[in-house]
Design an enzyme around this catalytic site. Structure first.
Site: not given
Lengths: 357, 357
Positions: B57, B219
């Site tokens: 991320h 995700h």
């Protein structure tokens, strides 16, 4: 088409509207024709630093308009040069009384149009100089240009010359600085994927699932070699070595001679990097490569520069000169003096690059 | 696999090595286990603000370690929670004597591990509080979590609480601020493409050439709806309206009660946005979407917030909480007071976010 857009014909207009809506404190977008100036108007008594080129390379150039960097930017259609008209009006809008320096990436259309724009502005009594950036060691003469393409060095030059302009450097010295920085810089790019321009809706080149292209430019134009995808270590090493071991490079520049009142061509030669050089290292994402992978590139690049006795004194890592959503990266190394480093550290406050204020 | 990596097993290690090589002035990476602290050591007398979560991320969270933001970050493997061990050692390394606030995104593993880590640190005599971020209006209960997922608000909260911690706010007040900001924030994401995790080498979900997924998490976990790709106006409007018209949301929080010396659960309800609210608007790239397209999203989002009588007082536009190279975006709106805006404007100097110094 897998893009966050509406009608492909309106992409530039709508994205500029979004940019204006997001940054009214920093920039002012003119729509007919397109150019972007600082929100606060011209910087009185300072050289106006202007750049421009095809869109699709965001945040460059419009994202670099603001304190400590550009005074104006002219966006063309995607991967298409802006017109002399845009550049001329941008020069008039941004001129603060101390002349204009156009930073021109070496693409045939950009060079030609910025020359015409300079002549139009000079006819209005504005002093203008054009300096061409040509830092790409991968390809000499390509689809878009004669000579080396102007790529990553443009971002570093806009930052450094922007700081110098902010400090009041005059047009002649600023032109010298710009030319020197270009001569000190070399870049190389690669791609894992192509990108899709909204207008044609298809990939700008085809590339296999297990292939990569080394030496691409920022328009997805083909590079020097198509080969099987390699590890990041192999890729970063090949690119860094290509830059560091690139020999002397001679090209013919064309700049305005204010004593003769005409364009004068001159042969200018860049010297190769040598042991002991201090550099700014710029690892750029072509748009679709995330910053985590750029750190992988940085890691190996630094090993190679260390081995060559080249010291990285500053760095920039991220998507700053892109090719839409292309996956890939480029490396730019620029030899710098202590004075250049001070310009790098000077405050900058633009939509695309911020620090120090 | 179209990624700039070496052996997939070494991705985190090598990227952290690159990050350390690039930013030795800002961060210090510990490798066994992984955690990132500020280069200057603990901030004496200030609450240590810590976050962590699965890698992939970036720049979150390691890229947000530095002056005015986090004191430490714990990266897990890609899309995998870090361990209590990492979090415990990060707390010990970053603790400056005034306690630790863990900012925890609402994923089952993160929440559980940060609880264990808090208990371990408290056994060492360090005062620790955990505040869970759960701002995703798209999905309640998913593959990775019970309740709403923690997404974009995390970035804004790390910036605002980081500024408050820098100014010396104590642990109790900082925890209150963190909780309030989470309650004030709502987000929604979408994807045009999947992303590929290095370890399995294949797309985390399949998606057709003419499809998009609305309501995805960071995700790549499926969202609320798979449908035919729409225009950016339609997408931005749907997301913004979903956020603005989301009703009251009640969840059970679990925080440490220092008077009882135990975890205490409590029902906490967020109020919906209402006309007249001032917000920070965050348009985030999932990694593979270029900033030019984010401006297209911003344009329509602002039209919708204007129509709802919501005023955007600050914004953040770019790739700050990503899902590797996924193409897509998310929108986060956070209601803010004037005091919050001052915290936003306070200096920040990290690898991933910089201004004001």
């Amino acid at each position: 088409m897998k893009k966050l857009i509406n009608n492909p014909d309106n992409v530039i207009k709508e994205q500029l509207e979004g940019m204006q809506a997001a940054h009214p404190d920093l920039i002012k977008v003119n729509f007919e024709p397109y150019y972007i100036t600082r929100a606060g108007g011209p910087s009185k008594g300072k050289v106006a630093l202007i750049s421009g080129g095809g869109s699709g390379h965001e945040p460059m150039h419009g994202g670099f308009v603001g304190h400590g960097m550009l005074h104006a930017a002219c966006p063309g259609e995607i991967f298409t040069s802006p017109t002399p008209d845009q550049m001329h009006l941008a020069a008039k809008a941004a001129h603060g009384g101390a002349g204009v320096l156009n930073i021109v990436k070496n693409y045939t259309g950009d060079v030609m149009n910025f020359e015409m724009a300079a002549e139009l502005a000079m006819a209005d009594g504005i002093k203008v100089q054009n300096i061409v950036v040509d830092d790409d060691v991968a390809v000499k003469d390509s689809l878009y240009t004669a000579g080396r393409r102007g790529v990553g060095a443009t971002v570093l030059i806009e930052k450094l010359c922007g700081a110098a302009a902010e400090q009041g450097m005059d047009l002649e010295k600023l032109s010298d600085l710009c030319r020197t920085l270009n001569q000190n810089a070399r870049s190389m790019g690669m791609a894992l994927t192509s990108c899709i321009t909204p207008s044609n809706g298809s990939a700008s080149f085809e590339i296999g699932d297990d292939e990569m292209e080394i030496g691409i430019g920022i328009h997805g134009e083909p590079g020097i070699e198509r080969k099987k995808i390699a590890t990041v270590d192999e890729i970063a090493e090949e690119m860094t070595v290509s830059i560091l071991e690139d020999g002397a490079y001679t090209r013919t520049t064309k700049e305005w001679d204010f004593s003769k009142n005409e364009w004068v061509e001159k042969e200018v030669t860049d010297e190769p990097f040598k042991k002991g050089d201090n550099v700014i290292a710029f690892v750029n994402s072509m748009g679709g490569t995330p910053v985590s992978e750029l750190y992988g590139v940085y890691r190996k690049m630094k090993e190679v520069t260390d081995k060559h006795g080249i010291k990285i004194v500053r760095n920039l890592i991220g998507p700053y000169i892109t090719a839409l959503e292309m996956q890939g990266c480029s490396i730019t190394l620029m030899k710098v003096s202590d004075a250049h480093v001070k310009l790098w550290d000077a405050p900058v406050y633009t939509p695309g690059l911020k620090w120090g204020m």
